[in-house]
Design an enzyme around this catalytic site. Structure first.
Site, PDB file in Angstrom:
ATOM      1  N   THR A 125       0.818  -1.207   0.000  1.00  0.00           N
ATOM      2  CA  THR A 125       0.000   0.000   0.000  1.00  0.00           C
ATOM      3  C   THR A 125       0.856   1.262   0.000  1.00  0.00           C
ATOM      4  O   THR A 125       1.991   1.252   0.494  1.00  0.00           O
ATOM      5  CB  THR A 125      -0.905  -0.014   1.261  1.00  0.00           C
ATOM      6  OG1 THR A 125      -1.455   1.291   1.459  1.00  0.00           O
ATOM      7  CG2 THR A 125      -0.119  -0.362   2.525  1.00  0.00           C
ATOM      8  N   ASP A 126       0.290   2.358  -0.500  1.00  0.00           N
ATOM      9  CA  ASP A 126       0.984   3.652  -0.455  1.00  0.00           C
ATOM     10  C   ASP A 126       1.191   4.140   0.980  1.00  0.00           C
ATOM     11  O   ASP A 126       2.030   4.998   1.237  1.00  0.00           O
ATOM     12  CB  ASP A 126       0.220   4.708  -1.276  1.00  0.00           C
ATOM     13  CG  ASP A 126      -1.206   4.954  -0.815  1.00  0.00           C
ATOM     14  OD1 ASP A 126      -1.682   4.268   0.118  1.00  0.00           O
ATOM     15  OD2 ASP A 126      -1.862   5.852  -1.392  1.00  0.00           O
ATOM     16  N   GLU A 127       0.420   3.576   1.930  1.00  0.00           N
ATOM     17  CA  GLU A 127       0.508   4.073   3.314  1.00  0.00           C
ATOM     18  C   GLU A 127       1.877   3.803   3.943  1.00  0.00           C
ATOM     19  O   GLU A 127       2.227   4.409   4.952  1.00  0.00           O
ATOM     20  CB  GLU A 127      -0.613   3.478   4.170  1.00  0.00           C
ATOM     21  CG  GLU A 127      -1.978   3.882   3.635  1.00  0.00           C
ATOM     22  CD  GLU A 127      -3.124   3.632   4.583  1.00  0.00           C
ATOM     23  OE1 GLU A 127      -2.927   3.672   5.806  1.00  0.00           O
ATOM     24  OE2 GLU A 127      -4.240   3.387   4.077  1.00  0.00           O
ATOM     25  N   TYR A 149      -0.957  -0.288  11.181  1.00  0.00           N
ATOM     26  CA  TYR A 149      -1.252  -0.972   9.910  1.00  0.00           C
ATOM     27  C   TYR A 149      -0.155  -0.696   8.893  1.00  0.00           C
ATOM     28  O   TYR A 149       0.427  -1.620   8.310  1.00  0.00           O
ATOM     29  CB  TYR A 149      -2.609  -0.503   9.351  1.00  0.00           C
ATOM     30  CG  TYR A 149      -2.796  -0.831   7.883  1.00  0.00           C
ATOM     31  CD1 TYR A 149      -2.867  -2.150   7.443  1.00  0.00           C
ATOM     32  CD2 TYR A 149      -2.868   0.187   6.914  1.00  0.00           C
ATOM     33  CE1 TYR A 149      -3.016  -2.459   6.085  1.00  0.00           C
ATOM     34  CE2 TYR A 149      -3.014  -0.105   5.566  1.00  0.00           C
ATOM     35  CZ  TYR A 149      -3.087  -1.423   5.157  1.00  0.00           C
ATOM     36  OH  TYR A 149      -3.219  -1.724   3.815  1.00  0.00           O
ATOM     37  N   LYS A 153       2.669  -3.244   7.177  1.00  0.00           N
ATOM     38  CA  LYS A 153       2.814  -3.440   5.728  1.00  0.00           C
ATOM     39  C   LYS A 153       4.237  -3.088   5.282  1.00  0.00           C
ATOM     40  O   LYS A 153       4.827  -3.775   4.449  1.00  0.00           O
ATOM     41  CB  LYS A 153       1.787  -2.597   4.963  1.00  0.00           C
ATOM     42  CG  LYS A 153       0.337  -3.027   5.143  1.00  0.00           C
ATOM     43  CD  LYS A 153       0.039  -4.422   4.617  1.00  0.00           C
ATOM     44  CE  LYS A 153       0.094  -4.529   3.118  1.00  0.00           C
ATOM     45  NZ  LYS A 153      -0.362  -5.875   2.648  1.00  0.00           N
TER      46      LYS A 153
HETATM   47  P1  NAD Z   1      -9.732  -6.936   3.196  1.00  0.00           P
HETATM   48  O1  NAD Z   1      -9.613  -6.673   4.656  1.00  0.00           O
HETATM   49  O2  NAD Z   1     -11.008  -6.632   2.500  1.00  0.00           O
HETATM   50  O3  NAD Z   1      -9.381  -8.455   2.880  1.00  0.00           O
HETATM   51  C1  NAD Z   1      -8.337  -9.129   3.521  1.00  0.00           C
HETATM   52  C2  NAD Z   1      -8.597 -10.618   3.382  1.00  0.00           C
HETATM   53  O4  NAD Z   1      -7.497 -11.300   4.031  1.00  0.00           O
HETATM   54  C3  NAD Z   1      -9.880 -11.083   4.069  1.00  0.00           C
HETATM   55  O5  NAD Z   1     -10.587 -11.951   3.234  1.00  0.00           O
HETATM   56  C4  NAD Z   1      -9.387 -11.816   5.320  1.00  0.00           C
HETATM   57  O6  NAD Z   1     -10.236 -12.867   5.737  1.00  0.00           O
HETATM   58  C5  NAD Z   1      -8.039 -12.335   4.843  1.00  0.00           C
HETATM   59  N1  NAD Z   1      -7.125 -12.584   5.964  1.00  0.00           N
HETATM   60  C6  NAD Z   1      -6.874 -11.774   7.036  1.00  0.00           C
HETATM   61  N2  NAD Z   1      -6.000 -12.360   7.861  1.00  0.00           N
HETATM   62  C7  NAD Z   1      -5.677 -13.554   7.301  1.00  0.00           C
HETATM   63  C8  NAD Z   1      -4.817 -14.614   7.678  1.00  0.00           C
HETATM   64  N3  NAD Z   1      -4.103 -14.560   8.806  1.00  0.00           N
HETATM   65  N4  NAD Z   1      -4.730 -15.701   6.869  1.00  0.00           N
HETATM   66  C9  NAD Z   1      -5.452 -15.776   5.725  1.00  0.00           C
HETATM   67  N5  NAD Z   1      -6.296 -14.807   5.320  1.00  0.00           N
HETATM   68  C10 NAD Z   1      -6.403 -13.711   6.093  1.00  0.00           C
HETATM   69  O7  NAD Z   1      -8.512  -6.120   2.535  1.00  0.00           O
HETATM   70  P2  NAD Z   1      -8.402  -5.525   1.079  1.00  0.00           P
HETATM   71  O8  NAD Z   1      -8.864  -4.117   1.099  1.00  0.00           O
HETATM   72  O9  NAD Z   1      -8.981  -6.484   0.115  1.00  0.00           O
HETATM   73  O10 NAD Z   1      -6.814  -5.483   0.928  1.00  0.00           O
HETATM   74  C11 NAD Z   1      -6.105  -6.579   0.335  1.00  0.00           C
HETATM   75  C12 NAD Z   1      -4.631  -6.230   0.276  1.00  0.00           C
HETATM   76  O11 NAD Z   1      -4.436  -5.020  -0.469  1.00  0.00           O
HETATM   77  C13 NAD Z   1      -4.023  -5.968   1.661  1.00  0.00           C
HETATM   78  O12 NAD Z   1      -2.743  -6.536   1.682  1.00  0.00           O
HETATM   79  C14 NAD Z   1      -3.955  -4.441   1.744  1.00  0.00           C
HETATM   80  O13 NAD Z   1      -2.890  -4.039   2.573  1.00  0.00           O
HETATM   81  C15 NAD Z   1      -3.710  -4.079   0.297  1.00  0.00           C
HETATM   82  N6  NAD Z   1      -4.187  -2.746  -0.104  1.00  0.00           N
HETATM   83  C16 NAD Z   1      -5.455  -2.353   0.157  1.00  0.00           C
HETATM   84  C17 NAD Z   1      -5.897  -1.092  -0.274  1.00  0.00           C
HETATM   85  C18 NAD Z   1      -7.322  -0.634  -0.031  1.00  0.00           C
HETATM   86  O14 NAD Z   1      -7.625   0.540  -0.299  1.00  0.00           O
HETATM   87  N7  NAD Z   1      -8.224  -1.466   0.438  1.00  0.00           N
HETATM   88  C19 NAD Z   1      -5.026  -0.242  -0.956  1.00  0.00           C
HETATM   89  C20 NAD Z   1      -3.713  -0.681  -1.206  1.00  0.00           C
HETATM   90  C21 NAD Z   1      -3.315  -1.937  -0.786  1.00  0.00           C
END
Ligand code: NAD
Length: 338
Positions: A125-127, A149, A153
């Protein structure tokens, strides 16, 4: 081709898995998809087809080395989305974030090395860069994470780099801007604003609402991840930006307009303990190297997302008790139009 998608029942991972199953990415049309997901509160099994000839669903934890040692072998590629992802929760319970995001990444990559997996994308993530008052981050900028968080990351990015450098794992890291789109848990700001209005509540804005975020539709993010998976260089980081920067106030205004409501539906609440002022990515590297360009204009994507939440209350109504308790008074479901 067999692709393992961790966190594939969450918001972004499930979009990526559905796109793979729909054959939307060139060269991956017939791949088999294995999803490993712990099915935490943030996930929804219904984000994926109940049955599909090219999908295997495994409920499990990325921290579970034994499980991973059985699941990872036989896969050609791994795309690692699984994470604890909500900044506010990371302030209340940081340990869970470091456990899943750092230890989980290390255990997963360890099994990728043992199983000689040919290609890995670590989704970040950009964060991790912190907050930037002017200009935009390139991939060379230092990691100055501010929330637990973001720190977890950033640490996982270091783990990923070390597995490339030390064990020669063919791995790239992506760092994306804030995502929006359907199937996102309603604790996140876009669906929270939308479902607050749809349930007769107010939108709650942190601080004075002047924090600036960069937005990208989940479909554009996943297409970029597929490009990196196919053509990204090992050991490289790719920023994935969207050019759509706006204050949370402007975001609220846009969602109020879609609902046909006015500013009287907004309530200001105390700012977050950690509130980065501004995020902004320079993503020329993925544009120039891999030909990525966002395709969904923000206004269109936001209107589609608003419509999706309006038309699918059954998907999110059951999660209303998982968001901030102060938002939960006077919940009145709005009838779905048509
Ligand atoms: P989300 O919280 O919607 O989904 C995360 C998924 O991971 C869930 O299905 C959860 O059950 C699963 N999970 C959590 N802990 C786990 C574990 N220990 N073992 C197996 N599965 C596990 O998150 P998201 O928004 O879909 O983000 C997905 C990825 O993208 C993350 O790595 C996040 O850091 C990154 N990201 C998100 C954004 C955003 O805006 N949402 C932006 C940039 C990057």
């Amino acid at each position: 081709m067999r692709i393992l998608v961790t966190g594939g029942a969450g918001f972004i991972g499930s979009h990526f898995a559905r796109c793979l199953l729909d054959g939307r990415y060139a060269g991956l049309e017939n791949c088999h998809v294995t999803v490993v997901d712990k099915l935490t509160y943030a996930s929804n099994r219904d984000n994926l087809p109940p049955a599909h000839p090219r999908l295997s669903m495994i409920v499990g934890d990325v921290c579970d080395s034994r499980l991973l040692s059985e699941v990872v072998p036989g896969h050609d590629a791994v795309v690692h989305f699984a994470a604890e992802s909500h900044v506010d929760r990371s302030v209340d319970d940081p340990a869970r974030f470091f456990e899943t995001n750092v230890i989980g990444t290390q255990r997963l990559l360890d099994q990728c090395v043992r199983a000689a997996v040919g290609r890995v994308v670590h989704v970040s993530t950009d964060e991790v860069y912190g907050s930037i008052p002017t200009g935009s981050w390139t991939e060379e900028c230092p990691l100055e994470a501010n929330s637990p968080y973001a720190a977890s990351k950033a640490a996982s990015d270091c783990v990923a780099r070390a597995y490339w450098r030390t064990y020669r794992l063919d791995l790239s890291i992506t760092r994306c801007a804030n995502n929006y789109g359907p199937f996102q848990h309603i604790e996140k700001v876009v669906p929270r604003f939308v479902t607050s209005l749809l349930t007769g509540r107010e939108i709650t804005l942190h601080g004075d609402g002047s924090a600036i975020r960069e937005w990208l539709h989940v479909d554009d993010h996943c297409r970029a991840v597929a490009l990196v998976l196919g053509k990204g260089r090992a050991g490289e980081v790719y920023n994935i930006g969207g050019d759509t920067e706006m204050t949370n106030r402007s975001l609220a205004q846009a969602i109020l307009a879609l609902h046909g409501s006015g500013w009287d539906r907004v309530r200001y609440v105390a700012d977050r303990k950690v509130q980065d002022r501004r995020y902004s990515l320079d993503y020329r590297k993925i544009q120039n190297e891999l030909g990525f360009a966002p395709q969904i204009p923000f206004s269109e994507g936001l209107a589609d997302t608003f419509r999706w939440y309006r038309e699918n209350p059954a998907w999110w109504a059951g999660t209303l008790d998982e968001v901030d308790p102060f938002c939960l008074d006077e919940v009145v479901m709005e009838p779905v139009a048509g």
